[in-house]
Design a protein around this motif. Structure first.
Motif, short mmCIF file in Angstrom:
data_model
loop_
_atom_site.label_atom_id
_atom_site.label_comp_id
_atom_site.label_asym_id
_atom_site.label_seq_id
_atom_site.Cartn_x
_atom_site.Cartn_y
_atom_site.Cartn_z
N TYR A 151 -0.26 0.01 -2.21
CA TYR A 151 0.44 -0.94 -1.33
C TYR A 151 1.15 -0.22 -0.19
CZ TYR A 151 -0.23 -4.44 -4.97
OH TYR A 151 -0.78 -5.30 -5.88
N ARG A 152 1.78 0.89 -0.53
CA ARG A 152 2.48 1.65 0.52
C ARG A 152 1.50 2.21 1.54
NH1 ARG A 152 5.34 6.01 -2.43
NH2 ARG A 152 4.03 5.40 -4.17
N GLY A 153 0.36 2.72 1.07
CA GLY A 153 -0.65 3.23 1.99
C GLY A 153 -1.23 2.15 2.88
N ALA A 154 -1.49 0.99 2.27
CA ALA A 154 -2.01 -0.14 3.06
C ALA A 154 -0.98 -0.61 4.07
CB ALA A 154 -2.42 -1.28 2.13
N GLY A 155 0.29 -0.62 3.67
CA GLY A 155 1.34 -1.01 4.61
C GLY A 155 1.45 -0.04 5.77
N LEU A 156 1.32 1.25 5.47
CA LEU A 156 1.34 2.24 6.55
C LEU A 156 0.15 2.07 7.48
CD1 LEU A 156 2.51 5.46 4.68
CD2 LEU A 156 3.74 4.21 6.45
N ALA A 179 0.40 1.17 11.39
CA ALA A 179 -0.16 2.09 12.38
C ALA A 179 -1.27 1.46 13.22
CB ALA A 179 -0.71 3.34 11.68
N MET A 180 -1.74 0.28 12.81
CA MET A 180 -2.88 -0.34 13.49
C MET A 180 -2.69 -0.52 15.00
SD MET A 180 -5.93 -1.20 12.57
CE MET A 180 -5.73 -1.24 10.82
N PRO A 181 -1.55 -0.99 15.51
CA PRO A 181 -1.42 -1.12 16.97
C PRO A 181 -1.51 0.23 17.69
CG PRO A 181 0.32 -2.34 15.87
CD PRO A 181 -0.39 -1.57 14.82
N PHE A 182 -0.95 1.26 17.08
CA PHE A 182 -1.00 2.58 17.70
C PHE A 182 -2.41 3.17 17.64
CE2 PHE A 182 3.28 1.94 15.98
CZ PHE A 182 4.00 1.96 17.17
N LEU A 183 -3.10 2.92 16.54
CA LEU A 183 -4.49 3.36 16.44
C LEU A 183 -5.36 2.65 17.47
CD1 LEU A 183 -4.93 3.46 12.56
CD2 LEU A 183 -4.74 5.41 14.11
N TYR A 184 -5.09 1.37 17.68
CA TYR A 184 -5.87 0.61 18.67
C TYR A 184 -5.65 1.17 20.07
CZ TYR A 184 -7.67 -3.23 21.43
OH TYR A 184 -8.37 -3.96 22.34
N ILE A 185 -4.40 1.46 20.40
CA ILE A 185 -4.09 2.02 21.72
C ILE A 185 -4.78 3.36 21.91
CG2 ILE A 185 -2.21 2.97 23.12
CD1 ILE A 185 -0.45 0.71 21.98
N ALA A 186 -4.87 4.16 20.85
CA ALA A 186 -5.54 5.45 20.94
C ALA A 186 -7.07 5.29 20.96
CB ALA A 186 -5.13 6.35 19.78
N VAL A 197 -11.00 -0.20 8.73
CA VAL A 197 -9.69 0.26 8.27
C VAL A 197 -8.82 -0.95 7.90
CG1 VAL A 197 -7.61 1.54 8.91
CG2 VAL A 197 -9.84 2.33 9.68
N LEU A 198 -8.86 -1.98 8.71
CA LEU A 198 -8.11 -3.20 8.43
C LEU A 198 -8.59 -3.85 7.14
CD1 LEU A 198 -6.01 -5.31 9.42
CD2 LEU A 198 -7.93 -6.42 10.60
#
Length: 145
Positions: free
Chosen positions: A41-46, A50-57, A15-16
Motif C-alpha cells: 500500500y505504501r509503495g502504491a501510494g508513493l 509520483a505520477m504527476p512528476f513522472l508524467y512531466i518527465a 505503472v498506474l
C-alpha cells in the motif's frame, strides 16, 4: 507535441494499473506482530503520488525518443516499433545494471534486475511508441502502414 503528451500518458498507464491493483489487492504478508504488512500500500501510494512528476518527465522523453526515431527515417510502423524496442532494451539494461550495482549482493542479482527492468521498459515504451506513431507520423503520411 500532442503525440508526446498522449504517449507519456500511455507509457505511465502500466505503472498506474500496477499501483491500483496493489491498492485493491488483499495484503499478502505479515510482520512480526501478526499484523498485515502494508508495504504494498505504501509503495502504491508513493507511485500514485509520483505520477504527476513522472508524467512531466515523460513528456520530453517521449518527444526526444520519437524525434530520434524519425531522424533515423523509421517511418514504417514495424520499423518504428523496432527502434523503440532497441531504445527500451538499452534503457532496461542500463537501469538494471545501475539498480543492481547499488544493492551490494554481488553479480548474482544483475541478470534478474536487468530482466525485470527490460520487461518493464518494453511494457511502457512499446504502447507509448505506438501511440506516438499513430498521432505524429501516420496523419502526415497516410500511405504508411
Amino acid at each position: 507535441m500532442l503525440a508526446s503528451f498522449l504517449a507519456a500518458a500511455v507509457a505511465l498507464l502500466p505503472v498506474l494499473l500496477m499501483a491500483l491493483s496493489e491498492i485493491f489487492a488483499s495484503p499478502s504478508g505479515g510482520v512480526a506482530l501478526g499484523e498485515p504488512d502494508d508495504a504494498g500500500y505504501r509503495g502504491a501510494g508513493l507511485a500514485l503520488a509520483a505520477m504527476p512528476f513522472l508524467y512531466i518527465a515523460a513528456v520530453p522523453v517521449c518527444y526526444a525518443v520519437g524525434a530520434l526515431l524519425l531522424s533515423f527515417r523509421l517511418l514504417r510502423f514495424l520499423r518504428f516499433l523496432g527502434g523503440a524496442s532497441a531504445v527500451a532494451i538499452s534503457l532496461g539494461v542500463g537501469i538494471g545494471v545501475l539498480l543492481s550495482a547499488s544493492t551490494g549482493f554481488g553479480l548474482s542479482d544483475v541478470p534478474a534486475s536487468v530482466a525485470v527492468t527490460t520487461l518493464l521498459c518494453l511494457a511502457t515504451v512499446l504502447p507509448a511508441a505506438s501511440c506516438w506513431w499513430f498521432f505524429a507520423v501516420r496523419p502526415h503520411n497516410p500511405s504508411l502502414r
